[in-house]
Design a protein around this motif. Structure first.
Motif, short mmCIF file in Angstrom:
data_model
loop_
_atom_site.label_atom_id
_atom_site.label_comp_id
_atom_site.label_asym_id
_atom_site.label_seq_id
_atom_site.Cartn_x
_atom_site.Cartn_y
_atom_site.Cartn_z
N GLY A 60 0.70 -1.18 -0.11
CA GLY A 60 -0.05 0.06 0.11
C GLY A 60 0.90 1.23 -0.02
N ALA A 61 2.03 1.17 0.82
CA ALA A 61 2.77 2.24 0.61
C ALA A 61 3.45 2.96 -0.67
CB ALA A 61 3.93 2.02 2.06
N GLN A 62 3.84 1.69 -1.29
CA GLN A 62 4.39 1.86 -2.64
C GLN A 62 3.31 2.42 -3.43
OE1 GLN A 62 5.83 -2.15 -3.18
NE2 GLN A 62 7.66 -1.20 -4.12
N ALA A 63 2.27 1.80 -3.50
CA ALA A 63 0.81 2.29 -4.64
C ALA A 63 0.66 3.81 -4.00
CB ALA A 63 -0.13 1.24 -4.48
N ASP A 64 0.67 4.30 -3.06
CA ASP A 64 0.30 5.74 -2.53
C ASP A 64 1.37 6.51 -3.18
OD1 ASP A 64 -1.78 4.82 -1.05
OD2 ASP A 64 -0.67 4.99 1.05
N ARG A 65 2.69 6.00 -3.67
CA ARG A 65 3.48 7.10 -4.41
C ARG A 65 3.06 7.39 -5.68
NH1 ARG A 65 8.82 3.50 -3.03
NH2 ARG A 65 8.63 3.07 -0.79
N ILE A 66 2.06 6.44 -6.27
CA ILE A 66 1.74 7.05 -7.76
C ILE A 66 0.57 7.74 -7.72
CG2 ILE A 66 0.96 5.80 -9.94
CD1 ILE A 66 1.95 3.03 -8.68
N SER A 67 0.86 9.20 -7.80
CA SER A 67 0.04 10.12 -8.09
C SER A 67 -1.00 10.22 -9.17
CB SER A 67 0.60 11.51 -7.74
OG SER A 67 1.27 11.78 -8.81
N PRO A 68 -2.12 10.84 -9.15
CA PRO A 68 -3.06 10.79 -10.38
C PRO A 68 -2.15 11.29 -11.79
CG PRO A 68 -4.13 11.47 -8.52
CD PRO A 68 -2.68 11.38 -7.88
N ASP A 69 -1.05 12.12 -11.55
CA ASP A 69 -0.69 12.75 -12.53
C ASP A 69 0.87 12.15 -12.95
OD1 ASP A 69 0.73 13.66 -10.28
OD2 ASP A 69 0.86 15.76 -10.94
N ALA A 70 1.09 11.00 -12.23
CA ALA A 70 2.54 10.40 -12.40
C ALA A 70 2.26 9.67 -13.78
CB ALA A 70 2.99 9.27 -11.45
N ARG A 71 3.40 9.72 -14.59
CA ARG A 71 3.34 9.01 -15.96
C ARG A 71 3.74 7.39 -15.46
NH1 ARG A 71 7.44 11.32 -20.07
NH2 ARG A 71 6.21 10.03 -21.56
N ALA A 103 -7.48 3.66 -13.98
CA ALA A 103 -8.00 3.59 -12.38
C ALA A 103 -6.74 3.72 -11.22
CB ALA A 103 -8.22 2.11 -12.32
N PRO A 104 -7.19 4.13 -10.20
CA PRO A 104 -6.23 4.06 -9.15
C PRO A 104 -5.62 2.69 -8.88
CG PRO A 104 -8.27 5.05 -8.33
CD PRO A 104 -8.58 4.43 -9.64
N ILE A 105 -4.13 2.76 -8.79
CA ILE A 105 -3.47 1.42 -8.49
C ILE A 105 -3.26 1.33 -6.81
CG2 ILE A 105 -1.08 0.59 -8.72
CD1 ILE A 105 -1.07 2.05 -11.31
N LEU A 106 -3.33 0.18 -6.44
CA LEU A 106 -3.40 -0.08 -4.77
C LEU A 106 -2.56 -1.38 -4.88
CD1 LEU A 106 -6.60 0.74 -5.57
CD2 LEU A 106 -6.57 0.74 -3.06
N GLY A 107 -2.11 -1.51 -3.52
CA GLY A 107 -1.12 -2.44 -3.23
C GLY A 107 -1.77 -3.48 -2.38
N ALA A 108 -1.47 -4.97 -2.77
CA ALA A 108 -2.08 -6.20 -2.11
C ALA A 108 -1.17 -6.54 -0.89
CB ALA A 108 -2.38 -7.19 -2.80
N ALA A 109 0.20 -6.17 -0.93
CA ALA A 109 0.98 -6.89 -0.16
C ALA A 109 1.28 -5.68 0.99
CB ALA A 109 2.44 -6.74 -0.80
N GLY A 110 2.26 -6.04 2.00
CA GLY A 110 2.23 -5.03 3.21
C GLY A 110 1.68 -5.60 4.43
N GLU A 111 1.23 -4.78 5.47
CA GLU A 111 0.49 -5.17 6.38
C GLU A 111 -0.78 -5.83 5.97
OE1 GLU A 111 1.51 -5.01 9.53
OE2 GLU A 111 3.20 -4.20 8.66
#
Length: 239
Positions: A60-71, A103-111
């Motif tokens: 989840g922490a990694q996915a949060d780095r992908i902002s809506p305007d990130a290429r 679509a928003p990108i989310l992570g399944a790994a982590g906590e």
């Protein structure tokens, strides 16, 4: 639920993609590092147009780095996600999947969070436990001590439940459909993420797509096939 099975070699075309049954959740499997599998995942994501896109390969922490305007290309996502340190195959295989939808990108790994609803403390039927242990042994080149195999099975069950929970979180937050990108072992319908989702949300329509390399695969609602790329024998070091 087993809807049907399709055997399709190489990459999936537009006509095949349009035959996908409607679903709330699509679990799209892969053999990690097979370029044809990842290209197929990108085509399917583009056709499905999910409301959220969940990746086994991301926390989840990694996915949060992908902002809506990130290429969403390899040059941007690789450094942004510290991908070279992740142990996953080249980001160039995954970036087109991430770019296939807005679509928003989310992570399944982590906590993991609270997984009590998934009955992980309930013992498996003896035959299933034995089969799972045999698969874990084979996946680790028969190099694991046998007394560790039950722990590896328990860990796999917990990961399936975690991926299911993260996928359902995405569904509740963004609506249907949601896509989970994951390995075939987690995509299998009999005891992977689809079964975990069915345990807690039996009302949902889940379609599992698994991808093989010409050989029999794990159970899936849809089975796709592609050629295997050249690769070294992962068990050579144990011989």
């Amino acid at each position: 639920m087993i809807l049907r099975a399709l055997a399709i070699f190489a990459t999936i075309g537009p006509a095949a993609a349009q035959n996908l049954p409607p679903a709330d959740v699509y679990v799209i499997g892969e053999i990690h590092g097979n370029p044809a599998h990842h290209a197929t995942q990108a085509r399917l994501v583009a056709h499905i147009a999910p409301r959220a896109l969940v990746f086994e390969q991301l926390s989840g922490a990694q996915a949060d780095r992908i902002s809506p305007d990130a290429r969403r290309n390899a040059a941007t996502l690789g450094p942004l996600l510290d991908w070279d340190e992740s142990g996953w195959p080249d980001i160039a295989l995954y970036a087109p999947i991430m770019a296939a939808a807005d679509a928003p990108i989310l992570g399944a790994a982590g906590e993991a969070g609270d997984l009590s609803a998934y009955d992980l403390d309930t013992a498996l039927p003896a035959a299933e436990q034995q089969e799972r242990e045999a698969l874990q042994a084979a996946a680790h080149c028969d190099a694991l001590p046998t007394d560790l195999l039950p722990d590896f099975v328990a860990r796999q069950r917990a990961i399936d439940a975690q991926f299911a929970a993260r996928t359902l979180d995405a569904l509740d937050r963004y609506g249907a459909p949601v896509v989970l990108i994951t390995g075939n072992g987690h995509a299998r319908t009999d005891w992977g993420v689809p079964a975990a989702i069915a345990r807690v949300r039996p009302d949902l329509r889940v379609v599992a797509i698994v991808q093989g390399e010409g050989e029999p695969t794990v159970p899936g609602d849809i089975v796709l096939q592609a050629d295997a790329p050249p690769r070294d024998d992962p068990c050579a070091a144990f011989r």
